[in-house]
Design an enzyme around this catalytic site. Structure first.
Site, short mmCIF file in Angstrom:
data_model
loop_
_atom_site.label_atom_id
_atom_site.label_comp_id
_atom_site.label_asym_id
_atom_site.label_seq_id
_atom_site.Cartn_x
_atom_site.Cartn_y
_atom_site.Cartn_z
N ARG A 1 1.27 -11.10 22.66
CA ARG A 1 0.52 -10.57 21.53
C ARG A 1 1.27 -10.75 20.21
O ARG A 1 0.65 -10.78 19.14
CB ARG A 1 0.18 -9.08 21.77
CG ARG A 1 -0.76 -8.51 20.71
CD ARG A 1 -1.34 -7.17 21.08
NE ARG A 1 -2.14 -6.65 19.98
CZ ARG A 1 -3.00 -5.66 20.06
NH1 ARG A 1 -3.20 -5.06 21.21
NH2 ARG A 1 -3.68 -5.26 19.00
N GLU B 1 1.61 -5.51 23.42
CA GLU B 1 2.58 -6.37 22.75
C GLU B 1 3.93 -6.43 23.46
O GLU B 1 4.98 -6.23 22.84
CB GLU B 1 2.75 -5.95 21.28
CG GLU B 1 3.25 -7.09 20.43
CD GLU B 1 3.11 -6.85 18.92
OE1 GLU B 1 2.08 -6.33 18.49
OE2 GLU B 1 4.06 -7.20 18.22
N GLU C 1 -6.43 -14.47 7.72
CA GLU C 1 -6.25 -14.14 9.15
C GLU C 1 -6.97 -15.15 10.03
O GLU C 1 -6.52 -15.47 11.13
CB GLU C 1 -6.76 -12.72 9.46
CG GLU C 1 -6.06 -11.61 8.69
CD GLU C 1 -4.62 -11.33 9.13
OE1 GLU C 1 -4.20 -11.86 10.18
OE2 GLU C 1 -3.91 -10.60 8.39
N HIS D 1 -2.97 -7.53 1.81
CA HIS D 1 -2.29 -7.87 3.06
C HIS D 1 -2.51 -9.35 3.43
O HIS D 1 -1.56 -10.09 3.69
CB HIS D 1 -2.80 -6.93 4.16
CG HIS D 1 -2.28 -7.25 5.52
ND1 HIS D 1 -0.97 -7.05 5.87
CD2 HIS D 1 -2.89 -7.78 6.62
CE1 HIS D 1 -0.80 -7.42 7.13
NE2 HIS D 1 -1.95 -7.86 7.61
N LYS E 1 -5.03 -1.38 18.20
CA LYS E 1 -3.84 -0.83 17.52
C LYS E 1 -4.35 0.14 16.47
O LYS E 1 -5.11 -0.23 15.59
CB LYS E 1 -3.07 -1.95 16.81
CG LYS E 1 -2.01 -2.60 17.64
CD LYS E 1 -1.13 -3.46 16.72
CE LYS E 1 -0.17 -4.28 17.51
NZ LYS E 1 0.65 -5.15 16.65
N ASN F 1 1.33 -12.10 15.00
CA ASN F 1 2.09 -11.76 13.80
C ASN F 1 2.54 -12.99 13.03
O ASN F 1 3.36 -12.88 12.12
CB ASN F 1 3.32 -10.92 14.17
CG ASN F 1 2.91 -9.59 14.74
OD1 ASN F 1 1.90 -9.03 14.32
ND2 ASN F 1 3.65 -9.10 15.71
N ARG G 1 -6.70 15.06 22.87
CA ARG G 1 -6.08 14.06 23.76
C ARG G 1 -6.91 12.80 23.96
O ARG G 1 -6.78 12.09 24.94
CB ARG G 1 -5.74 14.68 25.12
CG ARG G 1 -4.75 15.79 24.97
CD ARG G 1 -4.25 16.33 26.28
NE ARG G 1 -3.25 17.33 26.00
CZ ARG G 1 -3.52 18.57 25.64
NH1 ARG G 1 -4.77 18.96 25.54
NH2 ARG G 1 -2.56 19.41 25.37
N LYS H 1 -8.43 -13.37 19.60
CA LYS H 1 -7.72 -12.09 19.66
C LYS H 1 -8.01 -11.37 20.97
O LYS H 1 -7.10 -10.81 21.61
CB LYS H 1 -8.07 -11.20 18.46
CG LYS H 1 -7.27 -9.92 18.47
CD LYS H 1 -6.96 -9.32 17.14
CE LYS H 1 -6.01 -8.14 17.31
NZ LYS H 1 -5.88 -7.33 16.12
N HIS I 1 3.39 -12.88 9.38
CA HIS I 1 3.55 -11.47 9.02
C HIS I 1 4.99 -11.06 8.73
O HIS I 1 5.21 -10.08 8.04
CB HIS I 1 2.96 -10.56 10.12
CG HIS I 1 1.46 -10.56 10.12
ND1 HIS I 1 0.72 -11.70 10.29
CD2 HIS I 1 0.55 -9.55 9.97
CE1 HIS I 1 -0.57 -11.40 10.26
NE2 HIS I 1 -0.70 -10.10 10.06
N HIS J 1 4.85 -9.20 5.47
CA HIS J 1 5.14 -7.77 5.34
C HIS J 1 6.29 -7.52 4.38
O HIS J 1 6.25 -6.58 3.59
CB HIS J 1 5.52 -7.17 6.70
CG HIS J 1 4.33 -6.75 7.50
ND1 HIS J 1 4.40 -6.53 8.85
CD2 HIS J 1 3.07 -6.50 7.13
CE1 HIS J 1 3.20 -6.18 9.29
NE2 HIS J 1 2.38 -6.16 8.26
#
Ligand code: NAD
Length: 526
Positions: free
Chosen positions: A407, A403, A352, A431, A310, A411, A288, A393, A414, A418
């Site tokens: 946030r 998000e 980035e 990426h 994330k 992206n 946990r 960031k 992206h 993506h």
């Protein structure tokens, strides 16, 4: 961070503590001074009038109280460590440093100070110092690290401590109240990992890495940990995005269970974004949730994936679809690790950084334009742009950890990026490269929507090219494949394709529903 200075009288705890707190902007507390102010008399008088036992009780209460504080330097009275509770309290989420000095030097310093030292009011003080030092040595050696102060000034001692803890590097804090953490950015930071991990008092440590990165840095990382009596379990996964999945998460969990890792253990993610994401995910789900520290070794991981919590793995039906928000306890970024990074991976990280410039910082964008050579040669400029990216960031994550809104601007580039990765089966572009193409396409989209100037879009395209990144969608990728891929992306809300679009360099907006025809127009105009 809490830094605790212990050591015999005359080793400079107060003056070093003051220097340290000044340099760090931390609060400084001297436990003896605090007791004196509360009792309204000097320690020597408390000893004389109330006895040592009384003083030690006061001391224990004060230690308990200051131990709960953060961003603080604590100078302890010479005898504080005689009490086990004190040692435990001070060590909790703090680093204990033992300041050492020879008996002769101690005596000289104490005499020069001229103050009253109750324990030395004896016939032969040097003999007494020797005796007490021998008695206390086994206690002092419990400290996490020591500094020999014999021939250095308090300022030099403070500098040495800052260096040992990598606090002389650039620091960024991700402010999430009690879950706040530091990002340490600099050269040779990896060597400081062992001492920094001590702060968390982990029962066990496992380094999770891959079969490409770990062998390169094996000696450095193991030495950094072994020097501070940490013998880590090493868990290696194969190298590649395709291994960021449930099977390998299960493998990591299995190794932890076999090694009897308990809830107080800690994982170190040592590698790029793939290792960082899966390690964070494994940490967040093992028993946990156990703590983990990010040690990112790709530029992309240093400016992006290691920060913000994330975590996740891929599912056959979608990339990064299974995951958690789970913050690391610390990020240690050593820019020297970028030296062994393949060139393409370096550029992918730069994409980035360009993203941060466009979404939030025009100056960073200008800096990237004007300092290409310095950045590529990994001089101080690279530290500057990594730090700036992390600051941006960190600020965004602090405001919107999960998000819910803001946030999403991270992206930028992206949505199409993506989709290009999906349409090409994640094989053709890294990426960051796909994001670079995506940023240029999003800029074009903003231009045809009349919210962004064409000249600015050209600046983005040209900067992307300067850093040897692709800036156009290749002819042989079908527009409808890209649109189809966008539809299944997480960034599609209720069937509407969401875009982050620039309004000017340094400012973006979240556009929740963009006309598919306009997207097609941009995709076809290559
Ligand atoms: N969590 C987040 O917020 C977030 C953000 C962006 C990207 N990501 C994820 O990050 C991943 C991409 O990360 P990446 O670009 O770092 O890729 P990566 O982790 O696959 O690393 C790229 C390659 O470089 C190698 N490598 C790493 N460090 C090296 C070094 N110092 N020297 C030599 N080789 C080295 C790796 O073994 C790998 O072959 C993706 O899975 C993406 O989903 C996550």
């Amino acid at each position: 961070m809490k830094i605790v200075l212990t050591g015999f009288m005359g080793t400079g705890k107060t003056s070093v503590g003051k220097e340290l707190s000044r340099k760090l902007g931390y609060q400084f507390i001297d436990t003896d001074v605090l007791i004196e102010s509360r009792e309204g008399k000097p320690v020597s008088l408390i000893f004389k009038e109330n006895g040592e036992d009384y003083f030690r009780k006061l001391e224990q209460a004060v230690v308990r109280e200051v131990s709960l504080m953060n961003n603080i330097v604590i100078a302890t009275g010479g005898g504080v460590i005689k009490n086990r509770n004190n040692v435990e309290n001070l060590g909790r989420r703090g680093i204990v440093i033992w300041l050492k000095a020879d008996p002769g030097i101690i005596l000289k310093r104490v005499m020069l100070e001229g103050g009253k030292r109750p324990l030395l009011e004896v016939e032969e003080p040097l003999k007494e110092i020797n005796k007490l030092l021998t008695e206390r040595k086994p206690l002092y050696t419990q400290a996490d690290a020591s500094v020999d102060t014999n021939y250095i000034t308090p300022e030099e001692t403070a500098e040495e401590i800052l260096e040992m803890l990598a606090l002389d590097a650039r620091l960024v804090t991700v402010d999430l109240k009690e879950r706040s953490y530091d990002i340490v950015i600099g050269s040779k930071v990896l060597n400081k990992l062992g001492l920094r991990l001590k702060e968390f008092r982990p029962s066990r440590v496992a380094v999770v890495s891959n079969k490409t990165v770990f062998p390169i840095y094996k000696d450095t990382i193991l030495k950094a940990l072994n020097d501070f009596d940490i013998t880590p379990e090493v868990i290696l996964i194969p190298d590649g995005e395709e291994y960021k999945d449930f099977t390998w998460t299960y493998y990591i969990h299995g190794e932890l269970l076999k090694g009897r890792f308990d809830r107080n253990s800690l994982l170190v993610a040592f590698g790029g974004g793939v290792v960082g994401d899966i390690t964070g995910f494994a940490a967040s789900t093992y028993m946990r949730g156990i703590r983990y520290v990010q040690v990112p070794t790709t530029l992309l991981a240093q400016v992006d994936s290691s920060v913000g919590g994330k975590t996740g793995v891929n599912h056959p039906l979608g990339k990064n679809m299974i995951g958690t928000f789970y913050q690391p306890s610390l990020v240690m970024t050593d820019i020297d690790t970028i030296r062994t990074l393949p060139k393409g991976e370096f550029s992918a990280g730069i994409a980035e950084i360009i993203k941060y410039g466009v979404i939030a910082d025009r100056e960073l964008f200008n800096y990237l334009e004007n300092n290409r050579e310095n950045i590529l040669s990994l001089s101080d400029s690279i530290i500057h742009v990594i730090k700036r990216s992390c600051e941006i960031k960190a600020r965004i994550v602090s405001k919107d950890e999960k998000e819910a809104g803001l946030r999403a601007i991270l992206n930028f580039g992206h949505t199409i990026g993506h989709a290009i990765e999906t349409a090409t089966g994640y094989k053709r572009f890294l990426h960051g490269e796909a994001v670079a193409i995506g940023m240029c396409a999003a800029a074009d989209l903003a231009v045809i929507m009349n919210i962004f100037r064409k000249k600015e879009a050209e600046r983005i395209r040209s900067l992307v090219e300067q850093y040897k990144l692709p800036n156009k969608i290749p002819d042989n990728i079908n527009s409808s494949d890209i649109i189809n891929a966008m539809e299944i992306d997480k960034k599609v809300k209720e069937g509407k394709i969401r875009f982050i679009l620039p309004e000017s360099i340094g400012k973006v907006r979240i556009q929740d529903s963009v006309d598919r025809e306009l997207i097609k127009e941009v995709l076809q105009a290559r």
